[in-house]
Design a protein around this motif. Structure first.
Motif, PDB file in Angstrom:
ATOM      1  N   TYR A 192      -7.930   4.183  13.859  1.00 42.29           N
ATOM      2  CA  TYR A 192      -7.953   2.712  13.950  1.00 42.29           C
ATOM      3  C   TYR A 192      -7.459   2.353  15.351  1.00 42.29           C
ATOM      4  O   TYR A 192      -6.284   2.014  15.548  1.00 42.29           O
ATOM      5  CB  TYR A 192      -7.064   2.105  12.867  1.00 42.29           C
ATOM      6  CG  TYR A 192      -7.340   2.686  11.490  1.00 42.29           C
ATOM      7  CD1 TYR A 192      -8.352   2.181  10.687  1.00 42.29           C
ATOM      8  CD2 TYR A 192      -6.601   3.775  11.017  1.00 42.29           C
ATOM      9  CE1 TYR A 192      -8.617   2.723   9.439  1.00 42.29           C
ATOM     10  CE2 TYR A 192      -6.863   4.322   9.771  1.00 42.29           C
ATOM     11  CZ  TYR A 192      -7.871   3.808   8.988  1.00 42.29           C
ATOM     12  OH  TYR A 192      -8.131   4.359   7.764  1.00 42.29           O
ATOM     13  N   ALA A 250      -5.198   3.537   3.541  1.00 43.63           N
ATOM     14  CA  ALA A 250      -6.406   3.591   4.367  1.00 43.63           C
ATOM     15  C   ALA A 250      -7.137   2.242   4.349  1.00 43.63           C
ATOM     16  O   ALA A 250      -7.586   1.748   5.394  1.00 43.63           O
ATOM     17  CB  ALA A 250      -7.326   4.701   3.881  1.00 43.63           C
ATOM     18  N   LYS A 251      -7.258   1.652   3.169  1.00 43.10           N
ATOM     19  CA  LYS A 251      -7.932   0.345   3.080  1.00 43.10           C
ATOM     20  C   LYS A 251      -7.158  -0.726   3.839  1.00 43.10           C
ATOM     21  O   LYS A 251      -7.753  -1.554   4.553  1.00 43.10           O
ATOM     22  CB  LYS A 251      -8.105  -0.081   1.622  1.00 43.10           C
ATOM     23  CG  LYS A 251      -8.862  -1.406   1.466  1.00 43.10           C
ATOM     24  CD  LYS A 251      -9.023  -1.810   0.026  1.00 43.10           C
ATOM     25  CE  LYS A 251      -9.922  -3.045  -0.109  1.00 43.10           C
ATOM     26  NZ  LYS A 251      -9.451  -4.190   0.696  1.00 43.10           N
ATOM     27  N   ALA A 252      -5.828  -0.734   3.703  1.00 39.59           N
ATOM     28  CA  ALA A 252      -5.027  -1.736   4.408  1.00 39.59           C
ATOM     29  C   ALA A 252      -5.169  -1.594   5.915  1.00 39.59           C
ATOM     30  O   ALA A 252      -5.244  -2.590   6.646  1.00 39.59           O
ATOM     31  CB  ALA A 252      -3.561  -1.614   3.992  1.00 39.59           C
ATOM     32  N   HIS A 253      -5.206  -0.353   6.403  1.00 38.68           N
ATOM     33  CA  HIS A 253      -5.401  -0.136   7.843  1.00 38.68           C
ATOM     34  C   HIS A 253      -6.778  -0.609   8.287  1.00 38.68           C
ATOM     35  O   HIS A 253      -6.916  -1.238   9.344  1.00 38.68           O
ATOM     36  CB  HIS A 253      -5.208   1.347   8.180  1.00 38.68           C
ATOM     37  CG  HIS A 253      -3.795   1.740   8.406  1.00 38.68           C
ATOM     38  ND1 HIS A 253      -2.877   1.861   7.381  1.00 38.68           N
ATOM     39  CD2 HIS A 253      -3.117   2.044   9.550  1.00 38.68           C
ATOM     40  CE1 HIS A 253      -1.703   2.219   7.878  1.00 38.68           C
ATOM     41  NE2 HIS A 253      -1.817   2.328   9.194  1.00 38.68           N
ATOM     42  N   ALA A 254      -7.793  -0.296   7.501  1.00 38.01           N
ATOM     43  CA  ALA A 254      -9.143  -0.722   7.867  1.00 38.01           C
ATOM     44  C   ALA A 254      -9.256  -2.243   7.882  1.00 38.01           C
ATOM     45  O   ALA A 254      -9.864  -2.831   8.793  1.00 38.01           O
ATOM     46  CB  ALA A 254     -10.155  -0.123   6.892  1.00 38.01           C
ATOM     47  N   ASP A 255      -8.668  -2.894   6.883  1.00 35.78           N
ATOM     48  CA  ASP A 255      -8.715  -4.357   6.831  1.00 35.78           C
ATOM     49  C   ASP A 255      -7.954  -4.969   8.005  1.00 35.78           C
ATOM     50  O   ASP A 255      -8.412  -5.948   8.615  1.00 35.78           O
ATOM     51  CB  ASP A 255      -8.120  -4.852   5.515  1.00 35.78           C
ATOM     52  CG  ASP A 255      -8.998  -4.534   4.318  1.00 35.78           C
ATOM     53  OD1 ASP A 255     -10.184  -4.204   4.514  1.00 35.78           O
ATOM     54  OD2 ASP A 255      -8.490  -4.596   3.182  1.00 35.78           O
ATOM     55  N   ALA A 313       0.821  -1.212   0.000  1.00 36.05           N
ATOM     56  CA  ALA A 313       0.000   0.000   0.000  1.00 36.05           C
ATOM     57  C   ALA A 313       0.853   1.259   0.000  1.00 36.05           C
ATOM     58  O   ALA A 313       0.458   2.292  -0.553  1.00 36.05           O
ATOM     59  CB  ALA A 313      -0.933  -0.004   1.216  1.00 36.05           C
ATOM     60  N   ALA A 340      -5.362   6.007  -0.609  1.00 37.15           N
ATOM     61  CA  ALA A 340      -6.516   5.096  -0.624  1.00 37.15           C
ATOM     62  C   ALA A 340      -6.095   3.682  -0.260  1.00 37.15           C
ATOM     63  O   ALA A 340      -6.791   2.981   0.498  1.00 37.15           O
ATOM     64  CB  ALA A 340      -7.172   5.127  -2.005  1.00 37.15           C
ATOM     65  N   LYS A 341      -4.947   3.243  -0.785  1.00 36.69           N
ATOM     66  CA  LYS A 341      -4.469   1.890  -0.487  1.00 36.69           C
ATOM     67  C   LYS A 341      -4.079   1.756   0.988  1.00 36.69           C
ATOM     68  O   LYS A 341      -4.384   0.739   1.634  1.00 36.69           O
ATOM     69  CB  LYS A 341      -3.263   1.557  -1.378  1.00 36.69           C
ATOM     70  CG  LYS A 341      -3.612   1.298  -2.827  1.00 36.69           C
ATOM     71  CD  LYS A 341      -2.382   1.178  -3.707  1.00 36.69           C
ATOM     72  CE  LYS A 341      -1.532  -0.044  -3.383  1.00 36.69           C
ATOM     73  NZ  LYS A 341      -2.174  -1.310  -3.768  1.00 36.69           N
TER      74      LYS A 341
END
Length: 234
Positions: free
Chosen positions: A183, A138-143, A109, A135-136
């Motif tokens: 997070y 943020a998505k990796a942190h959320a996942d 990411a 964007a990548k």
């Protein structure tokens, strides 16, 4: 001969392997590899043709590259310490799943952001790379927050996945595209790891400061001397 970990500075993902070696507690040495100058040089490429860190030279002179391979090698020696699990067990599968996510989704990411920073991208190119990277990340942190699920550690108890996580998670300070406090589970994990003596040791090593480990650290060794050991082991 002690194993030698060739670690990259500044802020290489090899940080996680230093932490793992400290947790393991067995004798080892470190060899400092400046990036990008030395890591791309002819001498280091004799160890790792790809020109990346980390690289581990084992006690019998074999060379292992790639964080996943190194961490699994160390993990096999640290099962009794809870750092890894026996191959074929559910724990081993869960650990490899976590390491795989960290190595692909989480590590990768940051790639657009590193490219923009290291290659001096400007204008529309820089904006596009940063937007894509943000964007990548943020998505990796959320996942990863969802995977953590309120646990204290990525797999419930501390394992080598946590060592790898901290080496990558600190990259947010260079790019400032997410606020880790959004997070809360990851923020707690980050703070818990930052207080760990092995992590503090790895920070001091990277900064070139006097560092006293709580594991098996036996000092640093230069690249040329380490290459001589490879010849002797051959």
């Amino acid at each position: 001969m002690e194993p030698i970990l060739f670690y990259g500075v500044p802020s290489g993902c090899s940080f996680g392997s230093i932490v793992a070696l400290e947790w393991l507690g067995e004798p080892y040495r470190l060899s400092r590899i400046e990036m990008p100058e030395v890591v791309q040089g002819e001498a280091y490429r004799r160890l790792n043709p790809v020109g990346e860190t980390p690289t581990l030279m084992t006690a019998d002179g074999r060379v292992i590259s790639e964080s996943l391979a190194i961490l699994n090698h160390l993990g096999a020696r640290g099962i009794d310490k809870g750092l890894s699990f026996a191959q074929g067990t559910p724990g081993f599968d869960r650990l490899n799943q976590a390491l795989g996510f960290l190595n692909t989704a989480f590590f990768n990411a940051f790639s657009p952001l590193w490219y923009a920073l290291e290659h001096g991208a400007e204008g529309a190119e820089r904006n596009a790379l940063r937007a894509y990277g943000a964007a990548k990340v943020a998505k990796a942190h959320a996942d990863l927050e969802a995977m953590l699920g309120g646990q204290d550690w990525l797999l419930g108890d501390r394992t080598l996945a946590d060592a790898y996580f901290i080496g990558i998670a600190r990259w947010t300070k260079y790019h400032d595209v997410v606020d880790r406090r959004d997070y809360p589970g990851l923020q707690r994990l980050f703070e818990r790891l930052e207080a760990d003596p092995a992590v503090q040791f790895a920070h001091a090593i990277e900064r070139g400061e006097p560092a006293r480990g709580t594991g098996g650290f036996r000092g640093e060794i230069g690249l040329e001397e380490a290459l001589g050991r490879v010849k002797l082991a051959a």
